[in-house]
Scaffold this motif. Structure first.
Motif, short mmCIF file in Angstrom:
data_model
loop_
_atom_site.label_atom_id
_atom_site.label_comp_id
_atom_site.label_asym_id
_atom_site.label_seq_id
_atom_site.Cartn_x
_atom_site.Cartn_y
_atom_site.Cartn_z
N SER A 17 0.99 -1.26 -0.09
CA SER A 17 -0.02 0.01 0.02
C SER A 17 0.84 1.36 0.17
N LYS A 18 2.12 1.28 0.65
CA LYS A 18 2.86 2.23 0.44
C LYS A 18 3.34 2.81 -0.94
N LYS A 19 3.77 1.94 -1.46
CA LYS A 19 4.18 2.24 -2.93
C LYS A 19 2.92 2.68 -3.89
N ARG A 20 1.98 1.89 -3.48
CA ARG A 20 0.67 2.39 -4.44
C ARG A 20 0.15 3.89 -4.02
N ASN A 21 0.34 4.11 -2.81
CA ASN A 21 0.08 5.75 -2.55
C ASN A 21 1.15 6.65 -2.83
N LEU A 22 2.21 6.26 -3.06
CA LEU A 22 3.29 7.19 -3.76
C LEU A 22 2.97 7.23 -5.16
N ILE A 23 2.75 5.90 -5.80
CA ILE A 23 2.42 6.32 -7.41
C ILE A 23 1.21 6.95 -7.49
N LEU A 24 0.24 6.90 -6.55
CA LEU A 24 -1.20 7.53 -6.59
C LEU A 24 -1.07 9.01 -6.39
N ASN A 25 -0.23 9.42 -5.42
CA ASN A 25 0.54 10.89 -4.99
C ASN A 25 1.06 11.52 -6.41
N PHE A 26 1.78 10.73 -6.96
CA PHE A 26 2.44 11.21 -8.04
C PHE A 26 1.72 11.48 -9.24
N VAL A 27 0.69 10.36 -9.76
CA VAL A 27 -0.29 10.74 -10.53
C VAL A 27 -1.27 11.81 -10.39
N ILE A 28 -1.57 12.04 -9.11
CA ILE A 28 -2.49 13.14 -9.06
C ILE A 28 -1.66 14.47 -8.87
N GLY A 29 -0.37 14.56 -8.58
CA GLY A 29 0.42 15.83 -8.98
C GLY A 29 0.69 16.01 -10.26
N ILE A 30 0.82 15.08 -11.18
CA ILE A 30 0.96 15.22 -12.52
C ILE A 30 -0.34 15.87 -13.13
N THR A 31 -1.53 15.13 -12.76
CA THR A 31 -2.63 15.72 -13.34
C THR A 31 -3.13 17.06 -12.84
N ALA A 32 -2.85 17.35 -11.64
CA ALA A 32 -3.05 18.76 -11.18
C ALA A 32 -2.30 19.76 -11.70
N THR A 33 -1.22 19.48 -12.00
CA THR A 33 -0.21 20.30 -12.97
C THR A 33 -0.76 20.48 -14.16
N VAL A 34 -1.00 19.47 -15.08
CA VAL A 34 -1.65 19.46 -16.39
C VAL A 34 -2.80 20.25 -16.44
N LEU A 35 -3.78 20.00 -15.37
CA LEU A 35 -5.16 20.85 -15.54
C LEU A 35 -4.87 22.19 -15.02
N GLY A 36 -3.97 22.37 -14.00
CA GLY A 36 -3.90 23.66 -13.25
C GLY A 36 -3.19 24.90 -13.82
N VAL A 37 -2.09 24.54 -14.37
CA VAL A 37 -1.20 25.50 -15.25
C VAL A 37 -2.23 26.09 -16.36
N PRO A 38 -2.92 25.71 -17.23
CA PRO A 38 -3.67 26.31 -18.43
C PRO A 38 -4.54 27.05 -17.69
N LEU A 39 -5.19 26.80 -16.52
CA LEU A 39 -6.12 27.34 -15.95
C LEU A 39 -5.59 28.32 -15.27
N LEU A 40 -4.35 28.61 -14.56
CA LEU A 40 -3.82 29.77 -13.96
C LEU A 40 -3.60 30.80 -15.01
N TYR A 41 -2.98 30.28 -16.33
CA TYR A 41 -2.60 30.89 -17.45
C TYR A 41 -3.80 31.76 -18.04
N ALA A 42 -5.11 31.00 -18.08
CA ALA A 42 -6.17 31.75 -18.60
C ALA A 42 -6.62 32.91 -17.65
N MET A 43 -6.59 32.41 -16.30
CA MET A 43 -6.79 33.74 -15.42
C MET A 43 -5.87 34.87 -15.28
N GLY A 44 -4.74 34.73 -15.97
CA GLY A 44 -3.92 35.88 -15.98
C GLY A 44 -2.85 35.96 -14.81
#
Length: 72
Positions: free
Chosen positions: A3-30
């Motif tokens: 479960s520890k490795k699974r949590n690390l991989i899940l956190n990594f995937v969530i971080g990448i997803t948040a970056t991919v979705l968050g950066v364009p949103l922040l750019y659009a907001m100025g």
């Protein structure tokens, strides 16, 4: 997989997803990009901008390393 490795991989995937979705949103907001902020703070071609960036990167790497060691 334990479960520890699974949590690390899940956190990594969530971080990448948040970056991919968050950066364009922040750019659009100025929100300015990091290079614009560095130029505003330190001026064009300043060595202090480089020092600040390297220190920030080292803090992030060391923090992530500490979290990885404590979770395994």
């Amino acid at each position: 997989m334990d479960s520890k490795k699974r949590n690390l991989i899940l956190n990594f995937v969530i971080g990448i997803t948040a970056t991919v979705l968050g950066v364009p949103l922040l750019y659009a907001m100025g929100v300015p990009t990091f290079d614009v902020v560095l130029t505003t703070l330190f001026g064009e071609g300043s060595i202090w901008a480089l020092v600040f960036s390297v220190m920030l990167i080292l803090l992030i790497i060391l923090g992530a390393n500490k979290v990885m060691k404590s979770s395994t």
